[in-house]
Design a protein around this motif. Structure first.
Motif: not given
Length: 408
Positions: A136, A139, A173, A388, A401, A403
């Motif tokens: 990710d 992150h 967020t 997202r 995120e 990915p």
């Protein structure tokens, strides 16, 4: 052109969060100065490039949200002043005074001296990612990279990076969880309180233990030079911390998605890495992390494109709409890394032009260059339309995120 008032809900949909650019195009064409009605205040959105440049430097559109009329109460709520009364939300001469205090830390020469440290931080983060074959990237890379750099520049101890990051991410967020709105607001207010308490105590520590870092320089400007009040010292530290990582993190995420969904441009940059400086500018123009400039207040009646904006109205300059204006950029919805560098306003314009532009550019160039160089076969792990994102109501355009998969 229409003078119809648009409800804010028009801009708070999942479709808008995923791709706001069709809506921006309609506004530029039909309502370049768009009235937006709301229960607490009326506001206006400015979407065309030339109007946006003028508005960003219009002294009649004040950034001082904390003046006698207390506009910040209507926008951010009663708990915001402890962190937000800073140079971002001020006008000259106060803005000039506050900006001058920190500008010496962001000279091109001083920032360029950070390049080896930034490159080392990038490589250390990628060393942890590469053995996994997937990540990710928000992150694992995009968020921690600028956070670590700005913390080092400010002088925030490494042992505190994780909890400082935690507080800032709660703020970033906001609105993205499934919690009831009142719980979400309480969480954000608590994070703001904790961050304010931490920065206040850190300033006191730096006062007792002077060091060669930016907070130390700010303490000196407060105590020995009289250029900052105690409250300005804390709020300036918060601004540098938050602005120093938030937009850069979102930019790296947005830029990565733009490249992975435009494979011809991705291949071009892989084969011609010397394009990185101009590529960063084009990627910022194409999908910038700050879609609307921070709010301005009309201190008198003003007029743009024949639209009367009454005194006291909130004015939002839609940077991402202006940066897709076909009157300024040929084929603006196409990512073109070889585009001749144009005067985009992704870093703002006028007296509030981004102070950290040199640092942001350097982090973008080093970070994106290393991603392409060290992660062969980099690709999205989910379809682009399933990514997202931050909610449409967020002041930032970014990903929750990212990915990805790649070859090890």
């Amino acid at each position: 052109m229409t003078d119809q008032v648009v409800p804010p809900s028009e801009f708070y949909t999942d479709d808008f969060a995923a791709d706001p650019y069709p809506a921006f195009a309609r506004l530029r064409q039909d309502t370049p100065v768009c009235p937006v009605g709301g229960p607490r205040f009326d506001s206006y959105l400015i979407t065309r490039f030339e109007d946006a440049k003028v508005a960003l430097n219009d002294p009649r559109l004040s950034k001082d949200l904390y003046g006698p009329e207390q506009h910040y109460l209507r926008i951010f709520g009663p708990n915001s002043e402890g962190l937000n009364k800073n140079m971002l939300n001020s006008d000259p001469p106060e803005h000039s005074r506050l900006r001058q205090v920190v500008s010496q830390a962001f000279t091109s020469r001083r920032i360029e001296a950070l390049r080896p440290r930034v490159a080392e931080t990038v490589d250390n983060l990628l060393d942890k990612i590469i053995p996994q074959g997937q990540s990710d990237l928000m992150h694992d890379f995009a968020i921690p990279l600028p956070m670590m750099v700005i913390c080092q520049l400010l002088g925030i101890p490494e042992t505190d990076h994780e909890r400082v990051l935690g507080w800032t991410q709660v703020i970033r967020t906001s609105g993205s969880s499934s919690r009831p709105p009142e719980e979400e607001r309480a969480a954000v207010q608590l994070a703001q309180l904790r961050l304010h308490q931490y920065l206040t105590s850190l300033v006191q520590y730096k006062r007792a233990h002077p060091g060669d870092d930016l907070i130390g320089a700010l303490v000196d400007a407060c105590d020995n030079e009289g250029k900052l009040s105690e409250r300005e010292l804390v709020t300036t530290t918060f601004l540098l911390l938050f602005a120093g990582h938030q937009t850069t993190a979102d930019f790296i995420g947005n830029a990565t998605v733009a490249l992975l969904t435009n494979p011809d441009q991705l291949d071009l940059l892989r084969t011609r890495p010397e394009l990185l400086p101009s590529a960063v500018e084009e990627l910022l123009r194409f999908d910038g992390p700050l879609p609307v400039a921070s709010p301005r207040i009309a201190t008198e009646d003003v007029e743009y494109q024949g639209v009367h904006i009454p005194r006291g109205s909130i004015v939002g300059v839609v940077i991402n709409a202006a940066n897709h204006d076909p009157a300024q950029f040929a084929d603006p919805d196409r990512l073109d890394l070889s585009r001749v560098r144009g005067p985009h306003i992704g870093f703002g314009h006028g007296v509030h032009y981004c102070l950290g532009v040199s640092l942001a550019r350097m982090e973008g160039q080093i970070g994106i260059g290393a991603l392409l160089r060290r992660l062969p076969g980099l690709r999205l792990a989910v379809p682009a339309d399933q990514l997202r994102r931050l909610p449409a109501a967020s002041p930032f355009r970014g990903l929750l995120e990212l990915p990805v998969e790649f070859t090890t």
